[in-house]
Design an enzyme around this catalytic site. Structure first.
Site, short mmCIF file in Angstrom:
data_model
loop_
_atom_site.label_atom_id
_atom_site.label_comp_id
_atom_site.label_asym_id
_atom_site.label_seq_id
_atom_site.Cartn_x
_atom_site.Cartn_y
_atom_site.Cartn_z
N THR A 1 39.66 7.42 21.30
CA THR A 1 39.75 8.63 20.46
C THR A 1 38.39 9.27 20.19
O THR A 1 38.35 10.37 19.65
CB THR A 1 40.40 8.28 19.10
N ARG B 1 32.99 4.55 14.91
CA ARG B 1 33.50 3.28 14.37
C ARG B 1 32.75 2.93 13.09
O ARG B 1 31.53 3.13 13.02
CB ARG B 1 33.32 2.17 15.40
N GLN C 1 43.48 -4.83 21.28
CA GLN C 1 43.21 -4.86 19.83
C GLN C 1 42.58 -6.20 19.42
O GLN C 1 41.81 -6.73 20.19
CB GLN C 1 44.48 -4.56 19.02
N GLY D 1 34.63 -6.07 22.97
CA GLY D 1 34.07 -6.26 24.31
C GLY D 1 34.99 -7.15 25.14
O GLY D 1 34.55 -7.81 26.08
N LYS D 2 36.28 -7.11 24.81
CA LYS D 2 37.27 -7.95 25.53
C LYS D 2 37.27 -7.64 27.03
O LYS D 2 37.37 -8.54 27.86
CB LYS D 2 38.69 -7.71 24.99
N GLY E 1 39.35 -5.25 17.04
CA GLY E 1 39.37 -4.54 18.31
C GLY E 1 37.96 -4.10 18.73
O GLY E 1 37.00 -4.21 17.96
N ASP E 2 37.85 -3.67 20.00
CA ASP E 2 36.58 -3.17 20.55
C ASP E 2 35.46 -4.20 20.54
O ASP E 2 34.28 -3.85 20.44
CB ASP E 2 36.12 -1.89 19.80
N LYS F 1 27.31 -8.15 22.26
CA LYS F 1 26.41 -7.15 21.66
C LYS F 1 25.32 -7.77 20.80
O LYS F 1 24.84 -7.16 19.84
CB LYS F 1 27.24 -6.12 20.88
N GLY G 1 41.25 0.83 24.42
CA GLY G 1 40.23 1.45 25.27
C GLY G 1 39.31 0.33 25.71
O GLY G 1 38.58 -0.23 24.90
N HIS G 2 39.39 -0.04 26.97
CA HIS G 2 38.66 -1.20 27.47
C HIS G 2 37.61 -0.76 28.48
O HIS G 2 37.94 -0.21 29.52
CB HIS G 2 39.65 -2.19 28.12
P1 GDP Z 1 37.26 -3.76 24.08
O1 GDP Z 1 38.26 -2.77 23.58
O2 GDP Z 1 37.27 -5.01 23.27
O3 GDP Z 1 37.37 -4.04 25.54
O4 GDP Z 1 35.82 -3.11 23.83
P2 GDP Z 1 35.40 -1.59 24.09
O5 GDP Z 1 35.26 -1.37 25.54
O6 GDP Z 1 36.27 -0.63 23.34
O7 GDP Z 1 34.01 -1.53 23.34
C1 GDP Z 1 32.96 -2.38 23.66
C2 GDP Z 1 31.73 -1.53 24.06
O8 GDP Z 1 30.58 -2.34 24.05
C3 GDP Z 1 31.83 -0.97 25.46
O9 GDP Z 1 31.16 0.26 25.50
C4 GDP Z 1 31.09 -2.00 26.31
O10 GDP Z 1 30.55 -1.47 27.50
C5 GDP Z 1 30.00 -2.42 25.36
N1 GDP Z 1 29.52 -3.80 25.48
C6 GDP Z 1 30.23 -4.93 25.77
N2 GDP Z 1 29.45 -6.01 25.67
C7 GDP Z 1 28.21 -5.57 25.31
C8 GDP Z 1 26.97 -6.22 25.03
O11 GDP Z 1 26.84 -7.43 25.05
N3 GDP Z 1 25.93 -5.42 24.67
C9 GDP Z 1 26.03 -4.07 24.59
N4 GDP Z 1 24.95 -3.37 24.23
N5 GDP Z 1 27.18 -3.43 24.86
C10 GDP Z 1 28.26 -4.17 25.20
P1 IMO Z 2 41.16 -2.17 21.86
O1 IMO Z 2 42.12 -2.89 22.77
C1 IMO Z 2 40.23 -0.66 17.89
C2 IMO Z 2 43.61 0.72 15.48
C3 IMO Z 2 43.72 2.19 15.15
C4 IMO Z 2 44.41 2.11 13.79
C5 IMO Z 2 45.39 0.95 13.98
C6 IMO Z 2 46.80 1.37 14.34
O2 IMO Z 2 40.31 -1.16 22.54
O3 IMO Z 2 40.37 -3.15 21.06
P2 IMO Z 2 47.90 2.32 16.56
O4 IMO Z 2 47.56 3.54 17.37
O5 IMO Z 2 47.79 1.04 17.30
O6 IMO Z 2 49.20 2.46 15.85
O7 IMO Z 2 46.78 2.30 15.40
O8 IMO Z 2 44.84 0.15 15.02
N1 IMO Z 2 43.51 0.40 16.92
C7 IMO Z 2 42.38 -0.03 17.51
N2 IMO Z 2 41.14 -0.19 17.01
N3 IMO Z 2 40.49 -0.99 19.16
C8 IMO Z 2 41.74 -0.86 19.66
O9 IMO Z 2 42.10 -1.32 20.88
C9 IMO Z 2 42.75 -0.32 18.84
N4 IMO Z 2 44.06 -0.03 19.02
C10 IMO Z 2 44.51 0.39 17.83
O10 IMO Z 2 42.45 2.79 15.06
O11 IMO Z 2 43.50 1.74 12.79
MG MG Z 3 38.33 -0.80 22.84
#
Ligand code: GDP
Ligand code: IMO
Ligand code: MG
Length: 424
Positions: free
Chosen positions: A299, A303, A222, A15-16, A12-13, A329, A40-41
């Site tokens: 939250t 990370r 995720q 940069g989807k 997860g996280d 990134k 959290g996107h």
């Molecule tokens: P998602 O849940 O996969 O959509 O990712 P998140 O939004 O939770 O976390 C990705 C974080 O990295 C966010 O704060 C984005 O703005 C940031 N981000 C995405 N792509 C890049 C990148 O190429 N470089 C940097 N420095 N930040 C990035």
């Molecule tokens: P995005 O879409 C990162 C993690 C939680 C925990 C596990 C189970 O932003 O990538 P849950 O609340 O789903 O029952 O928690 O999954 N988790 C994530 N980690 N990015 C997420 O979403 C997540 N959604 C759940 O931290 O370890």
């Molecule tokens: Mg996220």
């Protein structure tokens, strides 16, 4: 562009949302297919930052149909807050559609999630406390309320009569939590109906028919390693983020999917509990967290950070059928002298080498990463827009990832903004 799934290839996280927003330029419809407000996107556009949880990341364009599919779980108050905030910021939500088949997260789901997080010590998941696991549990146990149920009084009353006695017994006797009266649940449902009414799409079948000949982007939440079947079970979420989930969660069969883009960071992060073989608990891990701003979007938790793991990427490529990788990134490494890639794991008990991901995570404590080291590029990447302008050592790093993953890289992301992107 062909119909494409955007799937997280790590924990997860990755940069989807940035990649979904970017690709949505060429799409007619964006479908969020699973998960809930555990996601959290983050989308950065024109210097503005938008944090989305349930609303598909194509929403900023205003003219893309953004459909929240049957595979999702919806916490009504969160949905209300998110849609209100977007409206206040001038985002057009006329094209936001919610499937009546999406499952509702009730207060007792979040209460039990909180109870589990506070009470269980050994084997705690470290969930987002949004009642995700509990909502999906009820969905699978066939005792959940769906969004569509709110719009038929007789069905709703009948379903509550079936669900509530057992639910109350479990809440009271297992968890020692408060029971609910039918009136309370009906009162909540009345409120939820009002929240969902402007968005619920009763004629979703017609909508899917209409969009069948258009370009569809499927947005996962995720990532593969949090998948209920293929992730680091039991330290996973309770849905199917893998690309296959796009079919069940959207209502479009697999024949509608042409491409699968796996989003990976150039390193790895994880929030919550569970194994993480390349985790760095030292200064390098801290450096990645600070430069990459690695704190949870939902939250705020720090990370956990570690080196890129090619074993995981190969595994994600297999179980999600990746056709290409979006590597994000990469700019976070601008100031690093050396960058490592994990190519395999070694069992410290007997020296056995694992080239494939061992799915029994309880043996991961015996596994150490086998690394190869690459030279850093020591150049600012965030203003580069063409592959040819990348430093040679960065190109070599990208090539090596492609080689190890067995999948080409199609997008290199060098910053959070839509513009900070290199297409290959
Ligand atoms: P998602 O849940 O996969 O959509 O990712 P998140 O939004 O939770 O976390 C990705 C974080 O990295 C966010 O704060 C984005 O703005 C940031 N981000 C995405 N792509 C890049 C990148 O190429 N470089 C940097 N420095 N930040 C990035
Ligand atoms: P995005 O879409 C990162 C993690 C939680 C925990 C596990 C189970 O932003 O990538 P849950 O609340 O789903 O029952 O928690 O999954 N988790 C994530 N980690 N990015 C997420 O979403 C997540 N959604 C759940 O931290 O370890
Ligand atoms: Mg996220």
């Amino acid at each position: 562009m062909k119909n494409t799934v955007v799937v997280g290839a790590q924990w997860g996280d990755e940069g989807k949302a940035k990649i979904t927003d970017l690709l949505a330029q060429k799409a007619d419809m964006v479908i969020r297919y699973q998960g809930g407000c555990n996601a959290g996107h983050t989308v950065v556009y024109n210097g503005e930052t938008y944090k989305l949880h349930l609303v598909p990341s194509g929403i900023l364009y205003g003219n893309k149909i953004c459909f929240i599919g049957a595979g999702t779980v919806i916490l009504p108050e969160y949905f209300e807050q998110e849609t209100n905030e977007l409206k206040e910021r001038g985002i057009n939500l006329l094209n936001l559609k919610l499937s009546p088949l999406a499952t509702i997260t009730m207060p007792y789901h979040t209460e039990v999630d909180g109870w589990a997080e506070d009470t269980i010590k050994k084997g705690k998941i470290g969930s987002t406390r949004k009642g995700i696991g509990q909502t999906y549990t009820d969905k699978m146990a066939r005792c959940a309320l769906k969004v569509g149920d709110l719009f038929d009084e007789e069905t709703l009353s009948e379903k509550i009569d079936i669900i509530l006695p057992l639910k109350n017994k479990i809440l009271k006797e297992v968890y020692g939590l408060k029971e609910y009266s039918k009136e309370e649940i009906l009162g909540l449902c009345k409120k939820y109906k009002k929240i969902f009414e402007p968005y619920v799409c009763e004629n979703w079948q017609e909508l899917l028919y209409t969009c069948k000949n258009k370009t569809i982007l499927f947005e996962g939440a995720q990532g593969v390693m949090l998948d209920i079947d293929y992730g680091t079970y039991p330290f996973v979420t309770s849905s199917n983020p893998i690309a296959g989930g796009a079919s069940t969660g959207s209502g479009y069969g697999p024949s509608m999917i042409n491409e699968v883009v796996g989003v990976s960071k150039a390193y790895l992060t994880r929030v919550g509990e569970g194994p993480f073989i390349t985790e760095l608990s030292d200064e390098t891990g801290k450096k990645l967290r600070e430069i990459g701003h690695e704190y949870g979007t939902t939250t705020g938790r720090p990370r956990r950070c570690g080196w890129f793991d090619a074993v995981i990427t190969r595994y994600a490529a297999l179980v999600s059928g990746l056709t290409s990788i979006a590597l994000t990134k990469v700019d976070v490494f601008d100031d690093f002298d050396e960058i490592k890639i994990c190519t395999a794991y070694k069992d410290i008990r007997n020296g056995k080498i694992y080239n494939h991901y061992p799915t029994n995570v309880f043996i991961h404590k015996y596994l150490e990463p086998v690394y190869e080291t690459h030279k850093g590029w020591k150049t600012k990447l965030s203003d580069i827009r063409n592959y040819n302008d990348l430093p040679q050592s960065c190109k070599e790093y990208l090539k090596r990832i492609e080689e190890l993953a067995g999948v080409p890289i199609s997008i290199v992301s060098v910053g959070p903004d839509r513009e900070q992107t290199i297409f290959i």
